[in-house]
Design an enzyme around this catalytic site. Structure first.
Site, PDB file in Angstrom:
ATOM      1  N   SER A  34     -12.536  10.410 -42.902  1.00  0.00           N
ATOM      2  CA  SER A  34     -13.461   9.609 -42.227  1.00  0.00           C
ATOM      3  C   SER A  34     -13.874  10.119 -40.736  1.00  0.00           C
ATOM      4  O   SER A  34     -13.957   9.520 -39.994  1.00  0.00           O
ATOM      5  CB  SER A  34     -13.020   8.219 -42.010  1.00  0.00           C
ATOM      6  OG  SER A  34     -12.991   7.685 -43.148  1.00  0.00           O
TER       7      SER A  34
ATOM      8  N   GLU B 185      -7.377   4.750 -41.008  1.00  0.00           N
ATOM      9  CA  GLU B 185      -8.545   4.301 -41.711  1.00  0.00           C
ATOM     10  C   GLU B 185      -8.283   2.855 -42.409  1.00  0.00           C
ATOM     11  O   GLU B 185      -8.612   2.478 -43.513  1.00  0.00           O
ATOM     12  CB  GLU B 185      -8.919   5.329 -42.874  1.00  0.00           C
ATOM     13  CG  GLU B 185      -9.463   6.666 -42.183  1.00  0.00           C
ATOM     14  CD  GLU B 185      -9.682   7.638 -43.192  1.00  0.00           C
ATOM     15  OE1 GLU B 185     -10.561   7.587 -43.787  1.00  0.00           O
ATOM     16  OE2 GLU B 185      -8.726   8.491 -43.526  1.00  0.00           O
TER      17      GLU B 185
ATOM     18  N   SER C 215     -21.887   2.652 -48.988  1.00  0.00           N
ATOM     19  CA  SER C 215     -21.386   4.136 -48.938  1.00  0.00           C
ATOM     20  C   SER C 215     -21.808   5.078 -49.649  1.00  0.00           C
ATOM     21  O   SER C 215     -22.562   4.661 -50.604  1.00  0.00           O
ATOM     22  CB  SER C 215     -19.690   4.080 -49.163  1.00  0.00           C
ATOM     23  OG  SER C 215     -19.084   3.104 -48.265  1.00  0.00           O
TER      24      SER C 215
END
EC number: 6.3.2.4
Length: 359
Positions: free
Chosen positions: A186, A15, A320
């Site tokens: 994720s 990530e 987000s």
């Protein structure tokens, strides 16, 4: 006096790119009249590089990936605490913006604890428990939180007897099943399996990312997320619903193609929202959370609630889910960052009251 902030980002993780996006967004939201901002970049290979103090936000992600061989901190990882003249840099707080392994899993938090530095977010225990989905689920069981059925195994079990692992999955769960690396975020390495052949392929994919694999029962439900903010007495945001166009909320849906709809606040009965907030708070306390957590749930059409997981360093760009949830709870992105820094310093000061030797 300005607070001196060390932003820690990048990392040896799948990530890495997500972390760079987060760092750029946070730098853009920080008030440079209030904070002195120092970037600390960790390359994909694990090299630490500290940049000069920032005078303004960066315009591109490339600007965050600085450093020549003379700036690599490979001989002494704590060199990021020393300036070019050999003087110590006294940070008021370190802000880890690291996602996934080698950053969100308690490793960096342990380093910062040993260095006795204040840092934003969860401590060693919460970070490591929040990263390992199996340990997390076991803590949730102890706390009495409702979950979908699951099982797990490690690489050596798969290598020694694949048939036994498959049979264990089929005995414990029904199709479809979701296969996940236990220690990754994720949605990296996650696959849906509807039969044995797909299960085998999904396990092979997941094993590329971790030695421990968790298999979960698939259910038909709404994906609901809530944001938690605080230390001992956390606040809970309004809930939001994820509506992916794909079969499930995978990596591309989150970060690349923009195909996922976010409904904030989620359209849920008042009683369901109240239950979700209470469960989010219990999950936060179950892992001994501090600072921030995003709590993810499944809610069925008949309002049955199951906790999916918590994320101890959720995606943190302005678009987000975690910051958006707080925006809809009347906390702006910049104010959220300020709150997290304040919470980090408060937790650090409380720890300084502990005695480490017998009187």
């Amino acid at each position: 006096m300005k607070k001196r902030i060390g932003l820690l980002y990048g990392g040896k993780s799948a990530e890495h790119e997500v972390s760079l996006s987060t760092a750029r967004a946070v730098i853009g939201a920080l008030n440079f009249e209030v904070y002195e901002v120092y970037p600390i970049f960790i390359t994909p290979e694990g090299e630490w590089r500290r940049g000069e103090r920032l005078a303004k936000p960066v315009s591109t992600i490339e600007e965050l990936q600085f450093g020549d061989p003379t700036t690599i901190l490979e001989n002494n990882i704590t060199d990021f605490l020393i300036d070019k003249q050999g003087n110590a840099i006294q940070f008021d707080v370190i802000f880890p913006l690291l996602h996934g392994t080698n950053g969100e899993d308690g490793t960096v938090q342990g380093l910062l604890e040993v260095l006795n530095l204040p840092y934003v977010g969860n401590g060693v225990l919460a970070s490591s428990a929040g990263m390992d989905k199996v340990v997390m689920k076991q803590l949730f069981e102890i706390a009495g939180l409702p979950q979908v059925p699951y099982t797990y195994f490690i690489r050596s079990e798969w290598k020694s007897d694949q048939q036994a692992v498959i049979e264990r999955c089929e005995e414990a769960l029904n199709w479809p099943m979701f296969v996940k690396p236990a220690n990754l975020g994720s949605s990296v390495g996650i696959s849906k399996a509807t039969n044995r052949d797909e299960l085998v392929e999904a396990i092979k994919v997941a094993l590329q990312y971790d030695r421990k694999i968790v298999i979960e029962q698939g259910i038909v439900a709404h994906e609901i997320e809530l944001a938690v903010l605080g230390n001992d007495n956390p606040e809970i945001s309004v809930p939001g619903e994820i509506k992916p166009v794909t079969e499930f909320y995978d990596y591309d849906s989150k970060y690349k193609d923009g195909s996922t709809a976010l409904i904030i606040p989620a359209e849920l009965p008042v009683a369901t929202v109240s239950s979700l907030k209470e469960l989010a708070k219990r999950a936060f306390k179950a892992i001994d959370g501090s600072g921030l957590v995003r709590a993810d749930f499944f809610v069925t059409d008949d309002h049955q609630i199951y906790i999916n997981e918590v994320n101890t360093m959720p995606g943190f760009t302005p678009v987000s889910m975690y910051p958006l949830l707080w925006q809809h709870t009347n906390v702006s992105y910049s104010a959220l960052i300020d709150r997290l820094i304040t919470l980090a310093i408060e937790r650090y000061e409380e720890k300084q009251q502990l005695h480490y030797k017998k009187d």
